[in-house]
Design an enzyme around this catalytic site. Structure first.
Site, PDB file in Angstrom:
ATOM      1  N   LYS A 199       0.836  -1.211   0.000  1.00 55.78           N
ATOM      2  CA  LYS A 199       0.000   0.000   0.000  1.00 55.78           C
ATOM      3  C   LYS A 199       0.866   1.255   0.000  1.00 55.78           C
ATOM      4  O   LYS A 199       0.675   2.159  -0.815  1.00 55.78           O
ATOM      5  CB  LYS A 199      -0.914  -0.002   1.227  1.00 55.78           C
ATOM      6  CG  LYS A 199      -1.558   1.347   1.509  1.00 55.78           C
ATOM      7  CD  LYS A 199      -2.527   1.299   2.662  1.00 55.78           C
ATOM      8  CE  LYS A 199      -1.995   1.730   3.997  1.00 55.78           C
ATOM      9  NZ  LYS A 199      -1.756   3.177   4.163  1.00 55.78           N
ATOM     10  N   ASN A 200       1.806   1.315   0.933  1.00 53.84           N
ATOM     11  CA  ASN A 200       2.531   2.571   1.130  1.00 53.84           C
ATOM     12  C   ASN A 200       3.528   2.869   0.011  1.00 53.84           C
ATOM     13  O   ASN A 200       3.981   4.006  -0.102  1.00 53.84           O
ATOM     14  CB  ASN A 200       3.221   2.588   2.495  1.00 53.84           C
ATOM     15  CG  ASN A 200       2.204   2.722   3.619  1.00 53.84           C
ATOM     16  OD1 ASN A 200       1.023   2.971   3.379  1.00 53.84           O
ATOM     17  ND2 ASN A 200       2.657   2.536   4.849  1.00 53.84           N
ATOM     18  N   VAL A 231       6.672   6.085  17.551  1.00 50.61           N
ATOM     19  CA  VAL A 231       6.441   6.884  16.333  1.00 50.61           C
ATOM     20  C   VAL A 231       5.169   7.730  16.452  1.00 50.61           C
ATOM     21  O   VAL A 231       5.212   8.951  16.271  1.00 50.61           O
ATOM     22  CB  VAL A 231       6.400   5.986  15.072  1.00 50.61           C
ATOM     23  CG1 VAL A 231       6.208   6.838  13.819  1.00 50.61           C
ATOM     24  CG2 VAL A 231       7.682   5.159  14.950  1.00 50.61           C
ATOM     25  N   ILE A 255       2.674  18.448   8.867  1.00 48.19           N
ATOM     26  CA  ILE A 255       3.436  18.315   7.621  1.00 48.19           C
ATOM     27  C   ILE A 255       4.520  19.398   7.538  1.00 48.19           C
ATOM     28  O   ILE A 255       4.981  19.752   6.464  1.00 48.19           O
ATOM     29  CB  ILE A 255       2.545  18.313   6.350  1.00 48.19           C
ATOM     30  CG1 ILE A 255       1.754  19.609   6.206  1.00 48.19           C
ATOM     31  CG2 ILE A 255       1.638  17.127   6.304  1.00 48.19           C
ATOM     32  CD1 ILE A 255       1.207  19.781   4.770  1.00 48.19           C
ATOM     33  N   ARG A 269      -9.288  -0.200   3.692  1.00 44.37           N
ATOM     34  CA  ARG A 269      -8.395   0.854   3.173  1.00 44.37           C
ATOM     35  C   ARG A 269      -7.021   0.285   2.829  1.00 44.37           C
ATOM     36  O   ARG A 269      -6.376   0.755   1.902  1.00 44.37           O
ATOM     37  CB  ARG A 269      -8.178   1.934   4.238  1.00 44.37           C
ATOM     38  CG  ARG A 269      -9.306   2.882   4.413  1.00 44.37           C
ATOM     39  CD  ARG A 269      -8.906   3.974   5.365  1.00 44.37           C
ATOM     40  NE  ARG A 269      -7.741   4.700   4.822  1.00 44.37           N
ATOM     41  CZ  ARG A 269      -7.201   5.757   5.379  1.00 44.37           C
ATOM     42  NH1 ARG A 269      -7.703   6.249   6.494  1.00 44.37           N
ATOM     43  NH2 ARG A 269      -6.159   6.353   4.828  1.00 44.37           N
ATOM     44  N   CYS A 273      -5.254  12.401  13.006  1.00 43.74           N
ATOM     45  CA  CYS A 273      -6.138  11.251  12.884  1.00 43.74           C
ATOM     46  C   CYS A 273      -6.092  10.480  14.175  1.00 43.74           C
ATOM     47  O   CYS A 273      -5.525  10.938  15.146  1.00 43.74           O
ATOM     48  CB  CYS A 273      -5.766  10.385  11.701  1.00 43.74           C
ATOM     49  SG  CYS A 273      -4.335   9.415  12.025  1.00 43.74           S
TER      50      CYS A 273
HETATM   51  C1  UD1 Z   1       3.970   6.653   6.798  1.00 44.59           C
HETATM   52  C2  UD1 Z   1       3.041   5.494   6.530  1.00 44.59           C
HETATM   53  C3  UD1 Z   1       2.418   4.969   7.805  1.00 44.59           C
HETATM   54  C4  UD1 Z   1       3.506   4.647   8.811  1.00 44.59           C
HETATM   55  C5  UD1 Z   1       4.448   5.826   8.996  1.00 44.59           C
HETATM   56  C6  UD1 Z   1       5.639   5.495   9.885  1.00 44.59           C
HETATM   57  C7  UD1 Z   1       2.171   5.943   4.329  1.00 44.59           C
HETATM   58  C8  UD1 Z   1       0.979   6.286   3.497  1.00 44.59           C
HETATM   59  N1  UD1 Z   1       1.978   5.924   5.637  1.00 44.59           N
HETATM   60  O1  UD1 Z   1       3.175   7.704   7.356  1.00 44.59           O
HETATM   61  O2  UD1 Z   1       1.675   3.813   7.488  1.00 44.59           O
HETATM   62  O3  UD1 Z   1       2.906   4.348  10.049  1.00 44.59           O
HETATM   63  O4  UD1 Z   1       4.970   6.249   7.731  1.00 44.59           O
HETATM   64  O5  UD1 Z   1       6.316   4.382   9.412  1.00 44.59           O
HETATM   65  O6  UD1 Z   1       3.241   5.664   3.816  1.00 44.59           O
HETATM   66  N2  UD1 Z   1       6.267  14.209  11.539  1.00 44.59           N
HETATM   67  C9  UD1 Z   1       6.468  15.528  11.864  1.00 44.59           C
HETATM   68  N3  UD1 Z   1       6.407  16.469  10.853  1.00 44.59           N
HETATM   69  C10 UD1 Z   1       6.173  16.132   9.563  1.00 44.59           C
HETATM   70  C11 UD1 Z   1       5.976  14.781   9.233  1.00 44.59           C
HETATM   71  C12 UD1 Z   1       6.025  13.841  10.242  1.00 44.59           C
HETATM   72  O7  UD1 Z   1       6.685  15.857  13.025  1.00 44.59           O
HETATM   73  O8  UD1 Z   1       6.158  17.034   8.708  1.00 44.59           O
HETATM   74  C13 UD1 Z   1       6.314  13.165  12.601  1.00 44.59           C
HETATM   75  C14 UD1 Z   1       4.966  12.458  12.777  1.00 44.59           C
HETATM   76  O9  UD1 Z   1       4.108  13.183  13.627  1.00 44.59           O
HETATM   77  C15 UD1 Z   1       5.385  11.131  13.348  1.00 44.59           C
HETATM   78  C16 UD1 Z   1       6.750  10.880  12.707  1.00 44.59           C
HETATM   79  O10 UD1 Z   1       7.192  12.140  12.175  1.00 44.59           O
HETATM   80  O11 UD1 Z   1       5.531  11.218  14.755  1.00 44.59           O
HETATM   81  C17 UD1 Z   1       6.735   9.869  11.596  1.00 44.59           C
HETATM   82  O12 UD1 Z   1       5.733  10.199  10.653  1.00 44.59           O
HETATM   83  P1  UD1 Z   1       5.932   9.914   9.099  1.00 44.59           P
HETATM   84  O13 UD1 Z   1       7.120   9.027   8.922  1.00 44.59           O
HETATM   85  O14 UD1 Z   1       5.898  11.193   8.368  1.00 44.59           O
HETATM   86  O15 UD1 Z   1       4.626   9.078   8.748  1.00 44.59           O
HETATM   87  P2  UD1 Z   1       3.768   9.185   7.420  1.00 44.59           P
HETATM   88  O16 UD1 Z   1       4.649   9.423   6.243  1.00 44.59           O
HETATM   89  O17 UD1 Z   1       2.617  10.080   7.653  1.00 44.59           O
END
Ligand code: UD1
Length: 426
Positions: free
Chosen positions: A21-22, A328, A123, A398, A116
């Site tokens: 998926k990812n 995480v 972001i 999903r 969520c």
């Molecule tokens: C992706 C995966 C999700 C997985 C996660 C961690 C997809 C669609 N989803 O989510 O299934 O659980 O990686 O392996 O690929 N963070 C910030 N600022 C940012 C972005 C992230 O502080 O701009 C933090 C988040 O709050 C979190 C951590 O970084 O605590 C990791 O998040 P991230 O690796 O970005 O997860 P996703 O890419 O959203």
């Protein structure tokens, strides 16, 4: 729609894992950069893929699902630079079109994606990356836009190794002028898959899978065919289904290297495992209980946060006490409330859950709170005495390609019910 699961049937047989998926969602988004129509193979049949198809169509691209389960994406008609709002609300990964749109068209606007059920999901790192590449970022009334006439390669250090930020910055930098070096990048296998896809389009990226990724900008990209890697989270879910229900299964289409964190932990619990070249065989005699062990979730190659709930389902039946630290996403223990109603003993304090194993669980009426929490409840129901009725199947659909059907092939008593009721409700 609901799932009706009658527990205490040991599992056995073979299950084939689908595409990740990812990786699929990110490669679909990245195909906006292609100079023509791309054929993607190994795309899983899950609703998140349909949502990403809606996002791409909303932008003006053509997306065709083929009979042979491949999809064709042609971005030549793109005429909107804002992903549809309802898709961004439904699926956070919709924002992965930002990097490609900014790179190719010099502009993108999106609704701010929400948090969520597993915790806040900012972001800021995506935006810091775009800004370092020279984009002007504006935030107003819940919308974010990024604009640049030409992005310029630079050095970017991520504060935390975010998967989504790594991928969004990697796609944005593909067509930038000069070289971008992204440090403290996430190292997840799906990022390597995206690098491989982009390089097949003609990009020049090296280092995905390590914490430093170097992207040398190119002038334009072409079209390609690409096959997505297998889903490591789906494979892990089936390994844990055997841990929970007992029995033995051959899990096929697995990159065994991606499972090392889970395999090490399953060995500590006493599970029997054989690692093949593209499969694993996992087994637990039904009369033998698992031994409790501790985990701490971390970015790859640490124990995956997306497998934490399913692992807790197994530990809820183990002999002894497990400490589970969620490193995480801090709020990722919501599903333990439902697990406790099934008879599990779990106490949660912030990032820490303490699980004291019990000999058995019982079937009840439950609701899946989110995707992986829902999968954990399905697994728990396999070991529940009596019947479990699970609502909230939409979360599971999903990210899993027919989880109930695949478990049924292994001998689980599990069926979807209530279709008519759903239809009547409109
Ligand atoms: C992706 C995966 C999700 C997985 C996660 C961690 C997809 C669609 N989803 O989510 O299934 O659980 O990686 O392996 O690929 N963070 C910030 N600022 C940012 C972005 C992230 O502080 O701009 C933090 C988040 O709050 C979190 C951590 O970084 O605590 C990791 O998040 P991230 O690796 O970005 O997860 P996703 O890419 O959203």
């Amino acid at each position: 729609m609901r799932l009706k699961i009658t527990g205490l049937n040991p599992l056995s047989g073979l299950v084939k894992i689908g595409g990740a998926k990812n990786a699929a969602l990110k490669v679909m988004a990245a195909s906006l950069l292609a100079g023509g129509s791309c054929r993607l193979m190994g795309i899983p049949k899950i609703t998140d893929v349909n949502t990403m198809a809606d996002v791409l169509r909303g932008l003006g691209a053509t997306v065709d699902f083929q009979q042979d389960s491949s999809i064709l994406i042609d971005p030549s008609g793109v005429n909107k630079l804002e992903p549809p709002e309802e898709s961004v609300i439904k699926m956070r990964a919709s924002i992965q079109v930002m990097g490609p749109l900014l790179a190719r068209f010099g502009y993108v606007r999106t609704r701010q994606p929400g948090g969520c059920d597993i915790g806040p999901r900012p972001i800021d790192l995506h935006l810091k990356g775009f800004s370092a590449l020279g984009a002007e970022i504006k935030k107003e009334h819940g919308y974010i836009s990024a604009k640049a006439s030409k992005l310029k390669g630079t050095e970017i250090l991520l504060d935390v190794p975010s998967v989504g930020a790594t991928e969004n910055i990697m796609t944005a930098a593909c067509l930038a002028e000069g070289i971008t070096v992204l440090r403290n990048a996430a190292r997840e296998p799906e990022i390597i898959d995206e690098q491989n896809f982009l390089n097949r389009l003609g990009a020049n990226i090296k280092g995905a899978g390590t914490d430093t990724i170097k992207i040398e900008g190119v002038r334009e990209l072409k079209a390609t065919e690409y096959t997505i890697i297998p889903d490591r989270i789906e494979a892990a879910t089936f390994m844990l289904a055997i841990a929970v229900a007992g029995g033995e299964a051959l899990i096929e289409n697995v990159i065994v290297e991606h499972q090392q964190a889970l395999i090490a932990k399953l060995r500590e619990t006493g599970m029997e495992l054989i690692e093949g070249d593209n499969y694993v065989i996992v087994g637990r005699p039904v009369e033998k209980r698992l031994k409790a062990t501790n985990i701490r979730t971390l970015p790859y190659p640490g124990f995956p946060t997306d497998v934490q709930p399913q692992f807790v389902a197994a530990m809820s039946l183990a002999e002894g006490t497990s400490e589970i630290i969620e490193g995480v996403f801090p709020l990722r223990f919501k599903y333990t409330e439902e697990l406790t109603r099934m008879g599990a003993k779990a106490t949660v304090d912030g990032k820490l859950a303490i699980i004291t194993g019990v000999p058995g669980l019982h079937g009840i009426k439950l609701e899946a709170p989110d995707l992986r929490g829902g999968a954990a409840l399905v697994l728990a129901a396999l070991a529940g005495e009596g019947v479990t009725e699970l609502k909230g199947l939409k979360h599971i659909d999903r990210g899993y390609e027919d989880l109930p059907g695949k478990l049924r092939l292994l001998g689980a008593s599990i069926e979807r019910t209530g279709i008519r009721k759903e239809l009547q409700a409109g």
